[in-house]
Design an enzyme around this catalytic site. Structure first.
Site, PDB file in Angstrom:
ATOM      1  N   GLU A 116      10.441   5.615   3.103  1.00 31.73           N
ATOM      2  CA  GLU A 116      10.439   4.297   3.912  1.00 31.73           C
ATOM      3  C   GLU A 116      11.985   3.900   4.018  1.00 31.73           C
ATOM      4  O   GLU A 116      12.234   4.045   5.218  1.00 31.73           O
ATOM      5  CB  GLU A 116      10.100   3.208   2.587  1.00 31.73           C
ATOM      6  CG  GLU A 116       9.317   3.060   2.320  1.00 31.73           C
ATOM      7  CD  GLU A 116       8.218   3.789   1.773  1.00 31.73           C
ATOM      8  OE1 GLU A 116       8.876   4.917   0.917  1.00 31.73           O
ATOM      9  OE2 GLU A 116       6.895   3.887   1.864  1.00 31.73           O
ATOM     10  N   HIS A 186       1.218  -4.914  -4.504  1.00 32.17           N
ATOM     11  CA  HIS A 186       1.265  -4.796  -3.485  1.00 32.17           C
ATOM     12  C   HIS A 186       1.028  -6.432  -3.218  1.00 32.17           C
ATOM     13  O   HIS A 186      -0.047  -6.528  -1.792  1.00 32.17           O
ATOM     14  CB  HIS A 186      -0.366  -4.736  -2.954  1.00 32.17           C
ATOM     15  CG  HIS A 186      -0.528  -2.582  -3.404  1.00 32.17           C
ATOM     16  ND1 HIS A 186      -0.049  -1.757  -4.741  1.00 32.17           N
ATOM     17  CD2 HIS A 186      -0.278  -1.818  -2.755  1.00 32.17           C
ATOM     18  CE1 HIS A 186      -0.631  -0.571  -4.904  1.00 32.17           C
ATOM     19  NE2 HIS A 186      -0.354  -0.959  -3.858  1.00 32.17           N
TER      20      HIS A 186
END
Lengths: 392, 396
Positions: A116, A186
């Site tokens: 990321e 999540h």
């Protein structure tokens, strides 16, 4: 008046949680299993907005399709636009980029490795060099390795170079928010972390129609933007969305429903919840709620919210993220400083007038929602405690 | 033996009624285990080396007892994963579930070579490791179904299981690697001759923090074995598409590395012994790449066939399945027999069934546990729920 206001508000507060119980009684669909936790339906029903007539032909799209449409429009009109991220080439884990690689080529829609920090750093570089960069972070929960790049590089580039360079053509997209089974990694809603950083914009749509317009505005905007997409709505939200590009202005909140007794503010998924609450409040207890969708978290529309609170005198903000340091605290403190509110109210504002919490309208048995709003930052994944709402 | 055959022969000659009874049954029933050899030596694949003069040995000795133990454990893990698959499809397990069937040789091989006092940390494909590190199957399944009998009291689920000297069970890939180096530092600091095995996958191998960790571990000569479980796919991305260099054992650059056949338990065991010896002697970290394969998709919501062919999965299953490999070795060198291993299968199946029964009937954690374990605090403090009237006590 303050006392009355306080009392009035307290009525609303009680109402809100009782509403949750009423809803449970009226029955979400319960699917009992022989063994294991019971499952409820999603904690809200998505209400589509009316079909817009101003932007030409429309097509039935859900949230991920409206995102694909926005990206398609961008790639076709802007030859410098590129889309990259983990697994975007085959269409993305939420199908947001389906068909784009085949249509525009593998040099414009490509995968990155699992990094990321690298994705965002790379995106900043692409944007600084003049191309339109649309980076995807697979889940908002994974954005933290890129936090340094966003806060220290992207947000400050224009400022520190005296406007010589900027990465304004960078847009970062990430799926955001609870989905029912996401647990710790999540389901996060990290907008509050980024709200603290001048130089970037943070936008969260509530529906496909809003998403396409806001995403196109983010891409056009000459500042780096983070666009959070409520993942629970990817399939659940379906609306008639124009096929051609259209733009919804950033930093403008929308009053979805006029009211006179209390202002309800939310963004993303929670807008639908408070809309339901507003309806129930009107039906059951005759309370008239003004519902506002904030849309842009940073810079947020202070004027619209304050104007509404001056009118109604009461404010309720609802978000999925934890309470302490959540964006509601920013809204609350700003509203409390508004001169237009009478003195007596401003006194009670500090404690009683302005109340904020999370998901008060939830069925009290929806523990997984409550657990995410624990006072001292709690992030907790009881994704298998009783009464979990089903995913869409 | 002769008496036995004579008895069998006489029965055969006695007539149709007796002849109907299969003679072989008589023979098997009286076979005793003294017929088996006690140990055998096998050739194992030579490991590729990086910055090393010598590697692990190319032969391994397997005793009968060890063989049966490995077989049982691998079979338990395989059955446990298949059971989890079944429970997930019945929606008794919810959330995310990442299964490791196909990778049993890695977990059991590592455990065979390390001591119980050594430490292990990995990412979320951890059910096998949780078991080999000492947690019983029933607690693992109960954790998956979210019951209070689970190893994390039902609060962690599939991705967050912990056990004795096993630090999880971590969701963010790559983030566990600096943690592993830290554990190794503590091992070195306390001087108890312990090491830390830090695992990550081929997808995570491209994370920046792993390279930061390599540097620190090499600089301070930490007793850390970095283990890359290369199952060829990072979720849906094959290694060729994700990494500029797929020689993961060389990615440590200045850290010596070995590439190991992760489907062969003996290979894994010998390589780990070699690496552990290296670390324990104070020479610093080592990198191991275990070449393995997972049969299931990335998680239960991934069918696993959109980025690879069914033929590929079938091929690996038929040619390199770790359990079959061990079984063939043992049977062919007379360490065991097909029947004995079948008996173990039956026992394992029963054990898993019992565990699943427990996992589906155990009660869920009580609501009062909701606020626990946020902070360590005395006395317990109150935590606010979603509204100001709902409070939970946080006890730790």
């Amino acid at each position: 008046m303050a006392a009355a206001a306080g009392l009035g508000l307290r009525r609303v507060l009680v109402l809100a949680s009782r509403l949750g119980q009423l809803r449970a009684g009226m029955g979400g669909r319960l699917l009992p299993l022989a063994a294991g936790p019971r499952r409820h339906a999603a904690h809200f029903t998505f209400q589509p907005d009316a079909e817009p007539s101003a932007h030409g032909q429309t097509q039935k799209m859900n949230l991920f399709q409206s995102i694909t449409s926005a990206l398609d429009n961008t790639l076709s009109r802007d030859p410098t636009a590129v889309i990259f991220g983990e697994d975007v080439a085959f269409g993305g884990v939420f199908r947001c980029t389906v068909g784009l690689r085949d249509k525009y080529g593998k040099d414009r829609v490509f995968n990155t490795p699992l990094c990321e920090q690298g994705i965002v750093g790379f995106g900043i570089g692409v944007a600084v060099a003049g191309a339109t960069a649309i980076a995807e972070i697979q889940f908002a929960d994974y954005i933290f390795p890129a936090f340094d790049q966003i806060v220290n590089e992207a947000a400050k580039y224009r400022y520190r170079s005296g406007d010589l360079f900027n990465c304004g053509s960078l847009t970062i997209r990430a799926p955001w928010g609870c989905v029912g089974h996401g647990a710790l990694y999540h389901s996060q809603s990290p907008e509050a972390f980024f709200a603290h950083c001048p130089g970037i914009k943070v936008v969260i749509p509530r529906s496909p129609l809003q998403a396409k317009g806001l995403l196109l505005s983010c891409i056009e905007d000459k500042n780096p933007c983070i666009f959070f997409e409520p993942k629970i709505l990817y399939r659940a939200a379906v609306e008639q969305v124009p096929v051609e590009p259209y733009y919804i202005p950033l930093s403008q909140a929308e009053v979805l429903q006029e009211g006179s007794d209390v202002t309800l503010v939310a963004w993303g998924t929670q807008v639908h919840v408070i809309r339901e609450v507003a309806t129930m409040a009107q039906e059951k207890l005759g309370v008239s709620c003004e519902v506002i969708d904030l849309k842009t978290i940073l810079p947020w529309d202070t004027e619209a919210v304050c104007k509404s609170v001056v009118k109604t005198g009461r404010l309720l903000i609802s978000h999925e993220a934890p309470l302490t340091g959540g964006f509601a605290s920013e809204i609350s403190s700003t509203v409390q400083e508004v001169d237009a509110l009478p003195d007596t109210r401003s006194k009670s504002v500090t404690g009683k007038l302005c109340e904020l919490w999370h998901s008060p309208t939830m069925d009290p048995n929806l523990h997984w929602k409550k657990s995410r709003t624990l006072h001292s930052n709690g992030r907790w994944p009881p994704h298998h405690l009783p009464s979990i709402p089903t995913e869409y | 033996m002769r008496k036995m055959l004579l008895a069998a022969l006489s029965r055969v000659l006695q007539g149709p009624a007796a002849a109907a009874r299969p003679v072989s049954r008589v023979v098997v029933a009286s076979r005793n285990y003294a017929d088996f050899t006690s140990e055998a030596t096998f050739d194992i694949k030579k490991c590729d080396l990086h910055l090393l003069e010598e590697g692990p040995p190319v032969t391994a000795v397997l005793t009968r007892e060890e063989g049966l133990r490995y077989y049982r454990t691998m079979h338990t893990i395989r059955r446990m994963e298949l059971k989890s698959d079944q429970l997930y499809k019945q929606k008794i397990i919810r959330g995310f579930c990442h299964l490791c069937d196909g990778q049993e040789a890695c977990c059991v091989g590592l455990q065979a070579a390390m001591k119980q006092t050594d430490h292990l940390i990995t990412a979320y494909r951890a059910h096998g490791y949780v078991h080999t590190r000492g947690t019983p199957v029933r607690e693992i399944l109960a954790e998956l179904t979210g019951r209070k009998g689970g190893c994390a009291k039902g609060k962690g689920g599939s991705m967050h299981m912990y056990g004795p000297n096993f630090y999880g069970g971590n969701g963010i890939v790559g983030a566990q690697v600096p943690l592993g180096a830290g554990i190794a530092l503590a091992c070195k600091y306390f001087g108890k001759d312990e090491i830390c095995l830090t695992l990550y996958g081929d997808g995570a191998a491209n994370q920046g923090q792993i390279f930061e960790t390599y540097n620190m571990a090499a600089l301070w000569k930490l007793p850390c074995i970095f283990i890359c479980e290369n199952n060829r796919y990072g979720m849906g991305t094959s290694v060729e598409r994700a990494a500029a260099s797929t020689d993961y054992y060389k990615r440590g650059d200045y850290i010596p590395g070995i590439r190991v056949d992760g489907m062969d338990i003996l290979c894994v065991r010998e390589a780990t012994k070699f690496a552990a010896e290296h670390c324990r002697s104070g020479k610093g970290p080592m990198l191991m790449e275990l070449q393995t394969y997972r049969y299931h998709g990335h998680s239960m919501s991934d069918p696993g066939i959109s980025y690879r062919t069914r033929e590929e999965i079938q091929e690996v299953r038929s040619k390199s399945d770790p359990i079959t490999l061990l079984k063939d070795r043992m049977v062919n060198s007379n360490l065991s027999s097909v029947e004995e291993l079948k008996e173990i299968d039956v026992e394992v199946r029963k054990e898993i069934e019992d565990a699943a029964q427990f996992a589906t009937t155990d009660p869920e954690p009580p609501l009062e546990d909701l606020g626990n374990h946020i902070y360590k605090n005395e006395p317990p403090f109150e935590v606010r729920g979603p509204s100001q009237w709902i409070k939970y006590k946080s006890v730790c």
